[in-house]
Design an enzyme around this catalytic site. Structure first.
Site, PDB file in Angstrom:
ATOM      1  CE  LYS A 125      -0.121  -0.267   5.016  1.00 35.29           C
ATOM      2  NZ  LYS A 125      -0.866  -0.750   6.170  1.00 35.29           N
ATOM      3  NE  ARG A 130      -6.939   1.064  10.485  1.00 35.97           N
ATOM      4  CZ  ARG A 130      -5.697   0.780  10.109  1.00 35.97           C
ATOM      5  NH1 ARG A 130      -4.777   1.739  10.094  1.00 35.97           N
ATOM      6  NH2 ARG A 130      -5.339  -0.441   9.776  1.00 35.97           N
ATOM      7  CE1 TYR A 161      11.284  32.771  -0.720  1.00 36.83           C
ATOM      8  CE2 TYR A 161      11.549  30.408  -0.369  1.00 36.83           C
ATOM      9  CZ  TYR A 161      11.257  31.476  -1.204  1.00 36.83           C
ATOM     10  OH  TYR A 161      10.945  31.254  -2.507  1.00 36.83           O
ATOM     11  CG  MET A 211       7.876  23.835  -3.085  1.00 38.48           C
ATOM     12  SD  MET A 211       6.800  24.564  -4.313  1.00 38.48           S
ATOM     13  CE  MET A 211       5.849  25.694  -3.318  1.00 38.48           C
TER      14      MET A 211
HETATM   15  C1  LIG Z   1      -0.276  -1.530   7.030  1.00 33.97           C
HETATM   16  C2  LIG Z   1      -0.899  -2.723   7.573  1.00 33.97           C
HETATM   17  C3  LIG Z   1      -0.129  -3.847   7.950  1.00 33.97           C
HETATM   18  C4  LIG Z   1       1.371  -3.851   7.946  1.00 33.97           C
HETATM   19  O1  LIG Z   1       1.864  -3.268   9.125  1.00 33.97           O
HETATM   20  P1  LIG Z   1       3.429  -3.156   9.399  1.00 33.97           P
HETATM   21  O2  LIG Z   1       3.550  -2.660  10.785  1.00 33.97           O
HETATM   22  O3  LIG Z   1       3.949  -2.195   8.402  1.00 33.97           O
HETATM   23  O4  LIG Z   1       3.966  -4.504   9.194  1.00 33.97           O
HETATM   24  C5  LIG Z   1      -0.787  -4.982   8.319  1.00 33.97           C
HETATM   25  N1  LIG Z   1      -2.127  -5.034   8.364  1.00 33.97           N
HETATM   26  C6  LIG Z   1      -2.911  -3.974   8.052  1.00 33.97           C
HETATM   27  C7  LIG Z   1      -4.374  -4.096   8.136  1.00 33.97           C
HETATM   28  C8  LIG Z   1      -2.327  -2.783   7.654  1.00 33.97           C
HETATM   29  O5  LIG Z   1      -3.079  -1.736   7.347  1.00 33.97           O
END
Ligand SMILES: *Cc1c(COP(=O)(O)O)cnc(C)c1O
Length: 818
Positions: free
Chosen positions: A487, A585, A713, A762
């Protein structure tokens, strides 16, 4: 093409106690231990090695591809399913491979140089090749093939056409070198140096040196630093070098680092020898001295040595991949060209799934020892077996043999001829491998075909990623599947480039946050199952179209997806149910069990592929009770759900830091995230990981600034004394956050830490380099280690995850593989 070959019957007599040989005359050219690297199927002998997951499974796949000879160890394995194949039984196929290599080695009497030491083995090997290849036809270890498996595979390349061999040997524990010595049987030994790497396998430094010196048990000549002479075998002709002991054969009197390289003055047998090498670092100097002594022992004249040494070039064993024009991927290997490195590069090309079409731009292959016809016939056959669609040959020699290549190929006499006629629109949606001998200057082709790369890049080390993957794999209980989280653009490191590597390494599942990330993977040849964690109603169509598997986390998402499927006439679509065991969540609450069970029983639209939950503090001992509670909730929930719906599904809860801390919670699968990228909140694991991403930029300009003048800046930076600043091309829009300005953040130039001065802009920022040796164009490291990542995270009051994912997409990613 091998001149020296064996029939499978001959091999069987050498290494197998019991064999079944329906085709005893089958000739074997190639030994294979990695099923993914198969080519030339009929003439291949595959060794099923122990300690690999379900090793015998590979036989079926390879048999289908046409491999007809196998060495296996499981007596229970049913070979009658493969009637057209030869089977050699050995209780230990690795040992059989080594024994076969040792016999093969015994067929040749030309000199064999064996190199070992802690560092510099590969560089010394490659440099000796650069220095000696004009007089000898040399066979050498490909890349750094120096292990218990790599050495026998290297030795197998020995053949009658060569007259010198150079092999390296690397070990990580006692007992290993004796075996490598029996296989390599070097006649000349070269010891590079001793360092601290791989200390775990040895009780102390003495033992480590003594163990490494076992490679030299039967050499005639040995070349090493004088400090190790006590370890040398009694009867050997010992040649030593030293920087401080003038009784060494080669006494190095003076080393001076100059603008363009290093001058080394020495005496050897009362002769004064001066060389200059085009390198300035200490390791290169030491490696060059070792090579110098080898050349002297070989009897080269001073002028030859001086000339060859001045032309040494860097050893770049890495393949770089970057994005090119017209949606192409460019794999850049424009530093050397010989048959074995071509084969390795073609393997890497072959692993790329993002484009269907694969193109090779290849220069003349120099110093192969083969005549042109033989050489390019071998090349042409290799290209065919690796599925290369288009060949562009550059050079007089390859052009002479163009009739050996398919119709879809074109030829040019040299690189500038190619560039003159270059039509960029002829390259589109394809992966292009550039493989050229150094003299052909393929860098120019690389920059013509690559997208403009800003000077700020994020380098991704694919070997390190593979290492991390294997580390966590080794922690899994038998049968536990592995889902890897890609992801958020692979935690900042890339999308299909990473997924390709994971697919190649046979992970079981991928997971992305949004459907469009999954669609991108599908469009780039990723066929692994992919879970989408935040499916949106608007993306359901794309999900189904691309066979992505949604996470379902609530009654309304379940109903919406089911309705969609019903309208589309689809049944049993795989879904992943998310259970909230304490994260609060997304996810069903445990008391929604009845709803889920009833829904699943009455509708046939969906099928539960897995049920999972997420641990909130798996790394932290103070929350262990809470973690235990989360594990127990999912266990209880899934037991009940399976009973109610009458079928089983995959259960998973572990993220990275839970994999080793909570092995009892591995269930059927684990979800590996940040650990893949080299960071683990659980420090015991962290030490075993390798850094994957390196963020670097360059110095654009250097300025002299007087004390009291202001920088940037808002005039926030005030020069504390007369000195210099460097402007570098990275700013907050690249992910170098504004909070790192005014001395909070730092970078490294030539190994020295330098701090920001003034506000971060930037696209740029300024560093105070007063008193440091910095030039315009120098490389600037923002982070290159876990330590630096943690440091940056600490300064920003955040975690490494945020640092990695903040590197903006405009920073070009360059992937490399060694
Ligand atoms: C991102 C995520 C993981 C991975 O977590 P890490 O700590 O990066 O290994 C596992 N399960 C879910 C649902 C996640 O969102």
């Amino acid at each position: 093409m091998k001149e020296f070959t064996y029939s499978i019957e001959q091999i069987s007599a050498l290494i197998s106690e019991k064999s079944s040989l329906p085709f005893p005359n089958q000739v074997i050219h190639r030994l294979l231990t990695d099923s993914r690297k198969v080519t030339e199927t009929k003439n291949t002998l595959f060794f099923v090695l122990k300690g690999r997951k379900n090793a015998h499974h590979y036989i079926k796949d390879l048999y289908h591809k046409g491999v007809r000879s196998f060495v296996y160890y499981d007596q229970g394995f049913d070979i009658t399913n493969f009637p057209d194949a030869n089977f050699l039984y050995s209780p230990d196929p690795l040992r059989a491979l080594q024994n076969l290599a040792a016999v093969h080695r015994g067929k040749f009497s030309f000199p064999v140089i064996g190199i070992t030491g802690s560092n510099g083995k590969t560089v010394v090997k490659e440099w000796l090749y650069q220095l000696l290849a004009y007089k000898y036809t040399i066979v050498r270890s490909p890349k750094s093939y120096n292990s218990q498996i790599g050495v026998p595979l290297s030795i197998w390349k020995m053949d009658t056409l060569y007259n010198l061999a150079i092999f390296e040997a690397g070990i990580s524990q006692t007992g290993e070198m004796e075996r490598l010595e029996k296989i390599i049987k070097p006649s000349i030994g070269v010891f590079t140096n001793i360092g601290s790497s791989h200390d775990e396998g040895f009780s102390d430094k003495e033992e480590k040196i003594a163990e490494k010196f076992k490679l030299f048990a039967h050499v005639n000549k040995l070349i090493c630093n004088k400090e190790f002479s006590e370890y040398a075998p009694q009867s050997v002709d010992l040649y030593t070098w030293s920087l401080d002991d003038n009784t060494a054969n080669l006494y190095v009197k003076e080393i001076s680092v100059e603008d363009t390289g290093t001058s080394i003055k020495s005496t050897y047998e009362d002769r004064e020898i001066s060389i200059k090498i085009p390198f300035k670092d200490k390791a290169s100097t030491e490696n060059a001295i070792t090579c110098l002594l080898v050349m002297l022992v070989f009897g080269y004249s001073e002028s030859e040595i001086e000339d060859k040494m001045s032309k040494l070039h860097p050893v770049k064993m890495r393949l770089e991949m970057k994005s090119g024009i017209n949606n192409t991927s460019i794999i850049d290997d424009s530093y050397n060209s010989d048959l074995s490195s071509l084969e390795i590069a073609l393997d890497f090309l072959n692993h790329q799934q993002q484009h269907q079409n694969k193109t090779l731009i290849l220069s003349d292959i120099q110093q192969s020892g083969l005549d042109g016809q033989q050489l390019y016939q071998t090349v042409a056959r290799l290209l065919e077996s690796k599925g290369v669609d288009k060949v562009i040959g550059i050079g007089e020699e390859i052009s002479k043999h163009q009739n050996l290549f398919g119709s879809n190929s074109s030829f040019f006499s040299d690189t500038s001829n190619f560039l003159d006629k270059l039509d960029l629109s002829a390259f589109r949606d394809e992966t292009i491998l550039l493989k050229g001998a150094r003299t052909f200057g393929f860098e120019k082709i690389s920059s013509a075909l690559s997208q403009q790369v800003h000077e700020t890049i994020l380098e991704i080390n694919l070997n390190a990623m593979e290492h991390n993957l294997n580390y966590y794999r080794s922690k899994l209980k038998p049968g536990v599947k592995l889902m890897t989280m890609v992801k958020a653009f692979g935690y900042g490191s890339g999308s299909f480039e990473i997924a390709n590597l994971l697919q190649f390494n046979h992970v079981d599942y991928l997971s992305v946050a949004y459907a469009d990330e999954g669609v991108t993977l599908r469009q780039n040849g990723i066929t692994l199952p992919i879970m989408v964690m935040s499916p949106e109603i608007s993306s359901l169509e794309a999900i189904v179209k691309h066979q992505l598997e949604p996470e379902i986390f609530s009654q309304s998402t379940l109903e919406a997806f089911s309705n969609y499927l019903q309208n589309a006439g689809i049944s049993n679509y795989p879904i992943h149910l998310k259970l909230d065991t304490g994260m609060h969540r997304l996810g069903f609450m445990p008391d929604e069990l009845d709803f889920i069970a009833d829904f699943i029983k009455t509708k046939n639209t969906v099928k539960i592929q897995s049920v999972f939950s997420h641990l909130v503090a798996s790394e932290s001992p103070i929350h262990d009770d809470f973690t235990r509670q989360q594990i127990s909730i999912i266990k209880d929930f899934t037991n009940k759900l399976e009973q109610r719906i009458g079928y089983t599904f995959i259960k998973h809860i572990c993220n990275t830091s839970a994999i080793t801390r909570w092995p009892e919670a591995q269930f059927d699968m684990v979800r590996l995230g940040i650990g893949l990228y080299g960071v683990d909140n659980f420090s015991e694991d962290d030490e075993n990981l390798e850094q994957v991403a390196v963020l670097k930029t360059t110095v654009s300009q250097i300025k002299q600034i007087k004390r009291g003048e202001t920088i940037g800046y808002g005039r926030r930076g005030v020069m504390p004394e007369d000195g210099q600043i460097a402007t570098v091309k990275i700013g907050y829009a690249d992910g170098f956050l504004r909070a790192l300005g005014n001395g909070v953040g730092s970078m490294f130039i030539n190994g020295e830490e330098v701090f920001t001065i003034g506000n971060i802009c930037m696209d740029m920022c300024m560093l105070n380099i007063t008193g440091k040796n910095v030039k315009e164009g120098d490389e600037v490291i923002v982070f290159n280690s876990q330590k630096r990542l943690y440091k940056l995270a600490e300064k920003l009051n955040t975690i490494p995850y945020e640092i990695l994912t903040s590197v903006s997409q405009r920073v070009k990613r360059v992937y490399y593989y060694e």
